[in-house]
Design an enzyme around this catalytic site. Sequence first.
Site, PDB file in Angstrom:
ATOM      1  N   THR A  48     -11.110   7.112  -0.222  1.00  0.00           N
ATOM      2  CA  THR A  48     -10.313   7.904  -1.158  1.00  0.00           C
ATOM      3  C   THR A  48     -11.077   9.134  -1.637  1.00  0.00           C
ATOM      4  O   THR A  48     -10.465  10.168  -1.920  1.00  0.00           O
ATOM      5  CB  THR A  48      -9.861   7.057  -2.353  1.00  0.00           C
ATOM      6  OG1 THR A  48     -10.962   6.284  -2.841  1.00  0.00           O
ATOM      7  CG2 THR A  48      -8.751   6.101  -1.953  1.00  0.00           C
ATOM      8  N   TYR A 111       0.089   0.128  -5.882  1.00  0.00           N
ATOM      9  CA  TYR A 111       1.468   0.374  -6.319  1.00  0.00           C
ATOM     10  C   TYR A 111       2.375  -0.847  -6.169  1.00  0.00           C
ATOM     11  O   TYR A 111       3.143  -1.163  -7.061  1.00  0.00           O
ATOM     12  CB  TYR A 111       2.082   1.588  -5.593  1.00  0.00           C
ATOM     13  CG  TYR A 111       3.399   2.029  -6.217  1.00  0.00           C
ATOM     14  CD1 TYR A 111       3.393   2.814  -7.362  1.00  0.00           C
ATOM     15  CD2 TYR A 111       4.621   1.632  -5.688  1.00  0.00           C
ATOM     16  CE1 TYR A 111       4.586   3.184  -7.974  1.00  0.00           C
ATOM     17  CE2 TYR A 111       5.814   2.005  -6.294  1.00  0.00           C
ATOM     18  CZ  TYR A 111       5.798   2.783  -7.433  1.00  0.00           C
ATOM     19  OH  TYR A 111       6.969   3.143  -8.036  1.00  0.00           O
ATOM     20  N   TYR A 137     -12.104  -3.395  -1.151  1.00  0.00           N
ATOM     21  CA  TYR A 137     -12.295  -2.389  -2.202  1.00  0.00           C
ATOM     22  C   TYR A 137     -11.369  -2.709  -3.359  1.00  0.00           C
ATOM     23  O   TYR A 137     -10.148  -2.548  -3.261  1.00  0.00           O
ATOM     24  CB  TYR A 137     -12.026  -0.999  -1.628  1.00  0.00           C
ATOM     25  CG  TYR A 137     -12.207   0.159  -2.597  1.00  0.00           C
ATOM     26  CD1 TYR A 137     -12.869   0.010  -3.816  1.00  0.00           C
ATOM     27  CD2 TYR A 137     -11.730   1.426  -2.274  1.00  0.00           C
ATOM     28  CE1 TYR A 137     -13.038   1.072  -4.685  1.00  0.00           C
ATOM     29  CE2 TYR A 137     -11.902   2.505  -3.138  1.00  0.00           C
ATOM     30  CZ  TYR A 137     -12.549   2.318  -4.339  1.00  0.00           C
ATOM     31  OH  TYR A 137     -12.708   3.383  -5.203  1.00  0.00           O
ATOM     32  N   ARG A 142      -7.089   2.481 -10.112  1.00  0.00           N
ATOM     33  CA  ARG A 142      -6.324   3.337  -9.202  1.00  0.00           C
ATOM     34  C   ARG A 142      -5.170   2.588  -8.538  1.00  0.00           C
ATOM     35  O   ARG A 142      -4.153   3.191  -8.211  1.00  0.00           O
ATOM     36  CB  ARG A 142      -7.244   3.898  -8.116  1.00  0.00           C
ATOM     37  CG  ARG A 142      -8.139   5.025  -8.603  1.00  0.00           C
ATOM     38  CD  ARG A 142      -8.106   6.180  -7.628  1.00  0.00           C
ATOM     39  NE  ARG A 142      -8.862   7.335  -8.105  1.00  0.00           N
ATOM     40  CZ  ARG A 142      -8.842   8.517  -7.532  1.00  0.00           C
ATOM     41  NH1 ARG A 142      -8.114   8.730  -6.456  1.00  0.00           N
ATOM     42  NH2 ARG A 142      -9.547   9.525  -8.015  1.00  0.00           N
ATOM     43  N   LYS A 166     -16.515  -3.860  -2.545  1.00  0.00           N
ATOM     44  CA  LYS A 166     -16.795  -2.734  -3.429  1.00  0.00           C
ATOM     45  C   LYS A 166     -16.048  -3.023  -4.716  1.00  0.00           C
ATOM     46  O   LYS A 166     -14.821  -2.908  -4.783  1.00  0.00           O
ATOM     47  CB  LYS A 166     -16.332  -1.416  -2.806  1.00  0.00           C
ATOM     48  CG  LYS A 166     -16.554  -0.195  -3.700  1.00  0.00           C
ATOM     49  CD  LYS A 166     -16.018   1.079  -3.055  1.00  0.00           C
ATOM     50  CE  LYS A 166     -16.214   2.288  -3.964  1.00  0.00           C
ATOM     51  NZ  LYS A 166     -15.639   3.533  -3.369  1.00  0.00           N
ATOM     52  N   ILE A 208     -21.529   1.910  -3.574  1.00  0.00           N
ATOM     53  CA  ILE A 208     -20.805   2.889  -2.773  1.00  0.00           C
ATOM     54  C   ILE A 208     -20.527   4.045  -3.724  1.00  0.00           C
ATOM     55  O   ILE A 208     -19.716   3.935  -4.639  1.00  0.00           O
ATOM     56  CB  ILE A 208     -19.521   2.313  -2.157  1.00  0.00           C
ATOM     57  CG1 ILE A 208     -19.888   1.175  -1.185  1.00  0.00           C
ATOM     58  CG2 ILE A 208     -18.743   3.412  -1.424  1.00  0.00           C
ATOM     59  CD1 ILE A 208     -18.687   0.503  -0.536  1.00  0.00           C
TER      60      ILE A 208
END
Length: 296
Positions: A48, A111, A137, A142, A166, A208
């Site tokens: 991202t 989402y 991740y 987000r 992550k 990361i």
Amino acid sequence: MSTRYLSGSAVALVTPFRHDRSVDTDALRRLVQFHIAAGTDIIIPCGTTGESPTLSGAEQFAIIRTVKEEAEGKIIVAAGAGTNSTEHAVELAQHAEKAGAEAILSVAPYYNKPSQEGIYQHYRHIAQAVSVPVIIYNVPGRTGCNVAASTILRLAREFGNITAVKEASENIGQIMELIEERPEHLSVLTGEDSMILPFIAMGGDGVISVAANQVPSQVKSLVNAVKKGNLDEARTLNSTYRKLFKLNFVESNPVPVKYALARMGMIEEIYRLPLVPMSAENKVIMDAELASLGLI
């Protein structure tokens, strides 16, 4: 602390663009060399921070292939290959592996807000579709959903190629559960530069990092200092770069870090919509911090 395959300092690499918004392959190659010279352990294009939502499948493949060629085996090449459609995420992961990625970073399905069973099934399909290691991740801020520690642990125990997470939830209880109950092969990495010191002190394996785009050798030094128990050195490094870590998120990532890299003469300050340049006010603040650190 045991040594795991995916550990240390990994950079969430930006994608440099030209003024026509095509991928700047020359700048990309220079960035790879910058990280090899700095001792970065893992380089991760097409995440991202690399504006992956705006990259086509062909661009993703070409970027990974370019990074792999330039790396020449001197740095581990992982690659972002995640999305919120499981079928599409599988395709992206397979294409990334074909392009030469040695590991896949796959963001939690955003989402949709799936249940934990839905998240498990999402990653199960990805893990079974590729032969390379998979990095889960988890970034609830987000995605709108949290991958529970129990789900991550279940996946890692059932699939040998789910070898890292992550973890960017900043949930200390969840982080400790992962670190304390993980199988031996699972690396637990923070996704927050501001958390490097406490995260690794708790037993985490690395980061990361966004800031590694700007200061890769310094992020690597911070990781190593904590791992070696040199906490005075770690605190000094953390204090020195604390403001930069924060400024990289003063607006939506990767806008601030790409602006900084442009000021450092490494890339052009070009984004793809819906991202737009940083505000003039925040540019002044970033410039002052970059100057104080001797980066410009």
